[in-house]
Design a protein around this motif. Structure first.
Motif, PDB file in Angstrom:
ATOM      1  N   THR A 252      85.911 -14.355  14.736  1.00  0.00           N
ATOM      2  CA  THR A 252      84.692 -14.183  15.157  1.00  0.00           C
ATOM      3  C   THR A 252      84.156 -14.900  16.285  1.00  0.00           C
ATOM      4  OG1 THR A 252      84.020 -14.061  12.762  1.00  0.00           O
ATOM      5  CG2 THR A 252      82.118 -14.409  14.438  1.00  0.00           C
ATOM      6  N   VAL A 253      83.743 -14.234  17.397  1.00  0.00           N
ATOM      7  CA  VAL A 253      83.329 -15.082  18.802  1.00  0.00           C
ATOM      8  C   VAL A 253      81.959 -14.859  18.997  1.00  0.00           C
ATOM      9  CG1 VAL A 253      85.702 -14.621  19.503  1.00  0.00           C
ATOM     10  CG2 VAL A 253      83.935 -13.093  20.096  1.00  0.00           C
ATOM     11  N   ASP A 254      81.257 -15.886  19.568  1.00  0.00           N
ATOM     12  CA  ASP A 254      79.788 -15.700  20.242  1.00  0.00           C
ATOM     13  C   ASP A 254      79.619 -15.532  21.437  1.00  0.00           C
ATOM     14  OD1 ASP A 254      80.781 -18.035  21.207  1.00  0.00           O
ATOM     15  OD2 ASP A 254      79.138 -19.185  20.179  1.00  0.00           O
ATOM     16  N   SER A 255      80.588 -14.943  22.303  1.00  0.00           N
ATOM     17  CA  SER A 255      80.618 -14.522  23.755  1.00  0.00           C
ATOM     18  C   SER A 255      80.914 -13.012  23.852  1.00  0.00           C
ATOM     19  CB  SER A 255      81.606 -15.627  24.366  1.00  0.00           C
ATOM     20  OG  SER A 255      81.495 -15.028  25.873  1.00  0.00           O
ATOM     21  N   LYS A 256      80.270 -12.309  24.666  1.00  0.00           N
ATOM     22  CA  LYS A 256      80.546 -10.893  24.729  1.00  0.00           C
ATOM     23  C   LYS A 256      81.927 -10.763  25.803  1.00  0.00           C
ATOM     24  CE  LYS A 256      79.588  -6.554  24.386  1.00  0.00           C
ATOM     25  NZ  LYS A 256      80.711  -5.936  25.258  1.00  0.00           N
ATOM     26  N   ASP A 257      81.957 -11.715  26.610  1.00  0.00           N
ATOM     27  CA  ASP A 257      83.030 -11.802  27.478  1.00  0.00           C
ATOM     28  C   ASP A 257      84.436 -11.974  26.880  1.00  0.00           C
ATOM     29  OD1 ASP A 257      81.372 -10.894  29.772  1.00  0.00           O
ATOM     30  OD2 ASP A 257      81.257 -13.044  30.452  1.00  0.00           O
ATOM     31  N   VAL A 258      84.413 -13.203  26.116  1.00  0.00           N
ATOM     32  CA  VAL A 258      85.287 -13.416  25.152  1.00  0.00           C
ATOM     33  C   VAL A 258      85.880 -12.397  24.235  1.00  0.00           C
ATOM     34  CG1 VAL A 258      86.531 -15.161  23.569  1.00  0.00           C
ATOM     35  CG2 VAL A 258      84.878 -15.822  25.377  1.00  0.00           C
TER      36      VAL A 258
END
Length: 521
Positions: A252-258
């Protein structure tokens, strides 16, 4: 056993947390543009040869010269130097392919470094230990390119397998398979995760490593001293590469780029695992949502609590870590003192193994367990520690309990120890000890709400604050938050954030941008 990876993007970089059964197991902070990561390959310049140490100091662009010992040159350093020299001089094809490359003789195992290297010589080196404290990076010329299933070793012809692969038939299958598909003058180390892997996946991983090596040699043609020739991937991708398996069930990530970067990487190495990647878009911050802020604050302190009443005291020095095990209120829970000691020690062993990975502690670790008299109990404790350390990715050694009740562990240290400050400076007094009207923080927040809604005509206000303040404004049948709704005819959203100090808060507009508040209003 489930493994989850959480990545929180901040202005200072990415915070990476690896959870095992919802418990924090590893924690990393990825700083943007951080150089000298383990695995990076640089074009260095030999600055000094020290015969007494049988080592060289190499300039790779760090403020202090990096250290290169004779034993880290690798047996085929002459072949590497020949390729480096020819590539820089643009002689031959210099593509990185070694099929037609004429290998140089291997160096002596106990030779002298001044017979191999010379001052101001350009040299291709790999970072094996990041700068720690006052020391520069540690280097090796035994170059290796890590993939998911294999590690590619240029200028070698051997095929080696991980010792953790114990099945005889599988070892023979992998040995035969890789020996048949690897190119000439390249060696291969087969990683543990390669067990049961199909030949197509192994070959694809091998080709990816070869492509990475060949692109690096192309970069070397026009490189200048101190340039990074081949860069290791970031910590998040390296964790995914090393640990992505059937038990890995959520990223789970909270950055669209990542999110896009990791999705492309997983698509390349394991397309069937793309569905485990999620983009967090909840109201709460990702670490707050999963309860990690509290875990971080409780696990990185000097004192660490154990589940049933015992606790650890952890002290750090430059090269030695000392861990003291205490029974706490557990000492009164059982009549048999020996049984109590064993119970607490087993709990402590499990937590110690976790703490080593969590804080990335390296060097020598000495653990002072509670004294036990029975040899059988000491053996049980030793076996427990070895079992808990099996998931460790760094090299380690565990010794049995000494006659003083001490256990010694050595763990490879390749990067600075993770250290989180858990003692907060009082946000009201700034650590001076003089507290002035901290009770007024609620009035300051209320005044700012009134000013923004009546004078600035803001819409969709959101206030991030400490859980104590959150409770103050939301508890009760007619809470302060409800009173604001009746007064201003608009709903003010509140979000609790455990990373804040007790009286810290921030206002955000409907677009998520921070709003400047009126100081002391």
């Amino acid at each position: 056993m489930s493994n989850e990876l959480l990545i929180n993007s901040t202005q200072k970089g990415e915070r990476i947390a690896l959870l095992q059964d919802k418990r924090l197991l590893e924690y990393h902070v990825e700083v943007p543009d951080q150089n000298f990561t383990v695995g990076d390959i640089y074009l260095g310049t030999v600055r000094k040869l020290v015969s007494g140490l049988n080592a060289a100091f190499v300039d790779v662009g760090f403020e202090k010269d990096a250290f290169l010992h004779y034993l880290d040159l690798g047996p085929n350093i002459n072949s590497l130097n020949k390729l480096t020299k020819d590539t820089i001089a643009k002689r031959g094809q210099s593509t990185g392919k070694l099929n037609n490359f004429k290998m140089e003789p291997e160096i002596e195992k106990l030779g002298k470094i001044d017979k191999v290297l010379s001052r101001n010589q350009p040299i291709l080196v790999q970072i094996v230990k990041e700068p720690i404290s006052t020391k520069g990076p540690r280097l090796s010329c035994d170059i290796s390119i890590a993939g998911r299933y294999i590690v590619l070793v240029p200028f070698s012809n051997s095929v080696n397998l991980s010792k953790k692969i114990t099945d005889k038939q599988e070892r023979q299958r992998l040995q035969k398979l890789l020996s048949s598909i690897k190119p000439a003058n390249f060696g291969v180390i087969i990683r543990t995760v390669a067990q049961g892997t199909h030949v197509d996946d192994l070959n694809k991983d091998l080709q990816d490593c070869l492509e990475k090596w060949e692109n690096g040699i192309k970069n070397l043609r026009d490189a200048k001293p101190r340039d990074r020739i081949i860069g290791e991937m970031n910590r998040a991708s390296s964790i995914i590469r090393d640990m992505l398996n059937e038990s890995f069930d959520s990223i789970t990530v909270d950055s669209k780029d990542v999110y896009d970067d990791i999705k492309a990487y997983i698509h390349n190495i394991a397309p069937d695992k793309e569905n485990i990647l999620r983009l967090h878009n909840g109201k709460n911050k990702i670490f707050e949502q999963f309860g990690l802020e509290k875990q971080i604050k409780s696990l990185f302190g000097r004192s660490v609590s154990l589940p049933n009443g015992g606790y650890l005291i952890i002290e750090h020095t430059e090269a030695l870590h000392v861990i003291d095990v205490n029974s706490g209120n557990k000492s009164n829970s059982e009549e048999d003192q020996e049984a109590t000691a064993l119970s607490v020690n087993i709990e402590a062993a499990k937590e110690v193994a976790r703490q080593l990975r969590l804080r990335d502690m390296g060097g020598i670790i000495v653990i002072d367990f509670i004294d036990m008299k029975k040899a059988e109990n000491k053996r049980i404790l030793f076996d427990t520690m070895r079992t808990e350390m099996k998931g460790e990715r760094s090299k380690y050694t565990v010794l049995p309990l000494s006659k003083f009740g001490l256990m010694q562990i050595t763990r490879q240290r390749v990067r600075p120890e993770m250290n989180i400050v858990t003692r907060e400076v009082c946000p009201t007094c700034g650590g001076s000890g003089n507290i002035q009207a901290s009770i007024l923080v609620s009035d300051i927040i209320a005044n700012n709400v009134d000013y923004m809604l009546t004078k600035q005509n803001e819409k969709g206000i959101m206030i991030a604050l400490h859980p104590f303040l959150y409770a103050y404004f939301t508890k009760g049948l007619i809470s302060e938050q409800v009173k604001w709704f009746f007064k201003y005819k608009t709903w003010v959203r509140l979000m609790k954030d455990s990373s804040f100090g007790v009286v810290d808060f921030k206002f955000h507009n409907q677009y998520g941008e921070e709003i400047e508040i009126i100081p002391g209003s």
